[in-house]
Write a protein that holds these residues in place. Sequence first.
Motif, PDB file in Angstrom:
ATOM      1  N   UNK A 129      36.656  75.789  38.372  1.00 43.25           N
ATOM      2  CA  UNK A 129      35.836  76.062  37.190  1.00 43.25           C
ATOM      3  C   UNK A 129      35.072  77.082  36.514  1.00 43.25           C
ATOM      4  N   UNK A 130      35.562  77.779  36.153  1.00 40.95           N
ATOM      5  CA  UNK A 130      34.084  78.748  34.765  1.00 40.95           C
ATOM      6  C   UNK A 130      33.645  77.852  34.509  1.00 40.95           C
ATOM      7  N   UNK A 131      33.005  79.238  33.906  1.00 39.34           N
ATOM      8  CA  UNK A 131      31.826  78.644  33.660  1.00 39.34           C
ATOM      9  C   UNK A 131      31.866  78.257  31.633  1.00 39.34           C
ATOM     10  N   UNK A 132      32.969  78.941  31.295  1.00 37.98           N
ATOM     11  CA  UNK A 132      33.736  78.871  29.948  1.00 37.98           C
ATOM     12  C   UNK A 132      34.473  77.405  30.090  1.00 37.98           C
ATOM     13  N   UNK A 133      35.402  77.268  31.137  1.00 40.99           N
ATOM     14  CA  UNK A 133      35.839  76.228  31.853  1.00 40.99           C
ATOM     15  C   UNK A 133      36.728  76.145  31.334  1.00 40.99           C
ATOM     16  N   UNK A 134      37.995  77.115  32.099  1.00 37.25           N
ATOM     17  CA  UNK A 134      38.643  78.125  32.953  1.00 37.25           C
ATOM     18  C   UNK A 134      38.891  77.120  34.401  1.00 37.25           C
ATOM     19  N   UNK A 135      39.881  76.166  34.328  1.00 35.76           N
ATOM     20  CA  UNK A 135      40.081  75.976  35.564  1.00 35.76           C
ATOM     21  C   UNK A 135      40.955  76.930  35.977  1.00 35.76           C
ATOM     22  N   UNK A 136      40.134  77.638  37.212  1.00 34.69           N
ATOM     23  CA  UNK A 136      41.575  78.798  37.404  1.00 34.69           C
ATOM     24  C   UNK A 136      42.136  78.852  38.921  1.00 34.69           C
ATOM     25  N   UNK A 137      41.042  77.226  40.076  1.00 44.38           N
ATOM     26  CA  UNK A 137      40.949  77.547  41.817  1.00 44.38           C
ATOM     27  C   UNK A 137      41.961  76.511  41.580  1.00 44.38           C
ATOM     28  N   UNK A 138      42.995  75.637  42.195  1.00 44.92           N
ATOM     29  CA  UNK A 138      43.400  74.215  42.663  1.00 44.92           C
ATOM     30  C   UNK A 138      43.438  73.813  44.016  1.00 44.92           C
ATOM     31  N   UNK A 139      42.414  73.080  44.101  1.00 45.86           N
ATOM     32  CA  UNK A 139      41.413  72.499  45.976  1.00 45.86           C
ATOM     33  C   UNK A 139      42.633  73.002  46.873  1.00 45.86           C
ATOM     34  N   UNK A 140      42.352  73.300  47.598  1.00 48.12           N
ATOM     35  CA  UNK A 140      42.737  72.914  49.196  1.00 48.12           C
ATOM     36  C   UNK A 140      41.499  72.681  50.277  1.00 48.12           C
ATOM     37  N   UNK A 141      41.340  73.179  51.102  1.00 51.62           N
ATOM     38  CA  UNK A 141      40.033  72.328  51.864  1.00 51.62           C
ATOM     39  C   UNK A 141      39.132  72.000  51.388  1.00 51.62           C
ATOM     40  N   UNK A 142      37.575  71.280  52.346  1.00 52.71           N
ATOM     41  CA  UNK A 142      36.402  71.298  51.811  1.00 52.71           C
ATOM     42  C   UNK A 142      35.735  71.378  53.340  1.00 52.71           C
ATOM     43  N   UNK A 143      34.610  71.205  52.974  1.00 55.31           N
ATOM     44  CA  UNK A 143      33.696  71.574  54.146  1.00 55.31           C
ATOM     45  C   UNK A 143      32.962  70.065  54.358  1.00 55.31           C
ATOM     46  N   UNK A 144      33.053  69.012  54.460  1.00 52.00           N
ATOM     47  CA  UNK A 144      32.249  68.009  54.520  1.00 52.00           C
ATOM     48  C   UNK A 144      31.161  68.021  55.984  1.00 52.00           C
ATOM     49  N   UNK A 145      29.925  68.130  55.268  1.00 51.91           N
ATOM     50  CA  UNK A 145      28.865  67.955  57.334  1.00 51.91           C
ATOM     51  C   UNK A 145      29.022  66.217  57.721  1.00 51.91           C
ATOM     52  N   UNK A 146      29.238  66.878  59.050  1.00 47.32           N
ATOM     53  CA  UNK A 146      28.462  65.384  59.880  1.00 47.32           C
ATOM     54  C   UNK A 146      27.290  66.227  61.117  1.00 47.32           C
ATOM     55  N   UNK A 147      27.305  64.990  61.746  1.00 42.14           N
ATOM     56  CA  UNK A 147      26.386  65.096  62.635  1.00 42.14           C
ATOM     57  C   UNK A 147      26.592  64.659  64.162  1.00 42.14           C
ATOM     58  N   UNK A 148      27.651  66.193  64.685  1.00 44.24           N
ATOM     59  CA  UNK A 148      28.117  65.679  65.875  1.00 44.24           C
ATOM     60  C   UNK A 148      27.081  65.099  66.968  1.00 44.24           C
ATOM     61  N   UNK A 149      27.205  64.351  67.994  1.00 45.51           N
ATOM     62  CA  UNK A 149      26.515  64.687  69.094  1.00 45.51           C
ATOM     63  C   UNK A 149      27.190  63.792  70.516  1.00 45.51           C
ATOM     64  N   UNK A 150      26.274  63.927  71.620  1.00 55.10           N
ATOM     65  CA  UNK A 150      26.999  63.487  73.159  1.00 55.10           C
ATOM     66  C   UNK A 150      26.189  62.500  72.984  1.00 55.10           C
ATOM     67  N   UNK A 151      27.151  61.251  72.904  1.00 50.09           N
ATOM     68  CA  UNK A 151      26.954  59.531  73.236  1.00 50.09           C
ATOM     69  C   UNK A 151      25.599  59.510  74.442  1.00 50.09           C
ATOM     70  N   UNK A 152      26.885  60.279  75.657  1.00 53.69           N
ATOM     71  CA  UNK A 152      26.121  60.191  76.852  1.00 53.69           C
ATOM     72  C   UNK A 152      24.364  60.566  76.954  1.00 53.69           C
TER      73      UNK A 152
END
Length: 415
Positions: A129-152
């Motif tokens: 959404x632009x500062x003026x309130x226009x929605x110009x982008x329809x959502x595709x993917x996201x990048x949520x964070x995680x803690x990847x770890x070796x259990x062994x």
Amino acid sequence: MKDRRILPRVAAPAVATAMALGLTACGGDGTGSSASSGLTVWYGPGSVPKASLAVQKQFPGLKIKLIPTPNLETKLKTTLQTGSGLPDVVVIGNDISSYSSIEKKFVDLKSLGADPTKDYVTWKWANGTTPSGRVIGFPIDTGPQGLFYRQDLFAKAGLPTDPDAVSKLAATWKGFTTVAEKAKKAGFKVCDNANQVFFTQLEQKGQGSFTASGEYVGDSAVTRTAFYYTAKLLSSGMCTKASPYETDWNSSVAQNALGAFVGPVYEGPLLKTAGAKEGVWRVAFPPGGAGSKGGSYMAILSSSKHQKDAYKVVKWMMSPANQAAGFETDGLFPSALAAYKSPEVTAAQPFYGGQATGAVFAKVAEESPTIPVTPQDGIVEGALTGGLQSVAQGKASVDEAWKTAQAQIKKQLKR
């Protein structure tokens, strides 16, 4: 498209785009249209779920032309300047804010029925959404964070191995430091180049480089605390200083030197590339809470003569079903909320020892705060990550690196 923050980061590519596009900001909306060729969609390779490319079968009455376009945004910039040869629909990356100065060249999706209060994660709608309130982008993917770890390796260090237990122990960054210290004593690191540790702390606080109104906050207490924390990890020898997507990162994984790292969902496949053994890696909730940023958007050009049909096409391509399939086959984590309950996202994954990692990332994506994204973010992020790099290389103390970065930022922002 993926927001690959690796240290060092090249500063301000979005600013250059914004400057170039700004040349046409005061002109008309453009008359170029691909109407004679049907409804045209430009997308970057790997930027949309493969399942969504079957869109022609869904709309047999439309003539849809899907055009895979390398260097898509460079081409888009050029065609926006000339105003001819424009597509109807285009995929835009995370630097979508750089198009705000020419927002009227894109359709306000609200006028076609888009509701930025539902169906997709809130922060994705907000960043499209632009500062003026226009929605110009329809959502595709996201990048949520995680803690990847070796259990062994965690077991070797006397650390818990169950994802819930690890999430509890490393629920805070202080807890993560405890994990890092035990890991170091056991002969491995739980941090790569620390760049993602820094940005994740900001994302969890909803802290960008600027406020939504444009005020610079890259020198705030939140940013400073994250910078100093990350620098301490580096100077204490708790990070491998290896960068994702590079051979040294692969080597640190293969040689058991890197036993964990904080990173976005799309860095998970790098483990297979590095030759990681199936079944030993797990994913815990990121230290400090939920944080996400990145991903791409679909936009409709105002010059299109098929706007209503284009919106139908975009909605179907980015449907929960297609986004869920995209996670399973293409590694694109959904922004559609309904996709988080799909079999593809909730399925147990053999590589992660049967853990349903999608459930972890879905929770992170849903709970993440909105972070203001601006065309000048690259300037700030480049300087700050450069400062962290100087600490990692032993070229500067944390105080020196912070002061130098802030001076560099202020100088560039005055230009």
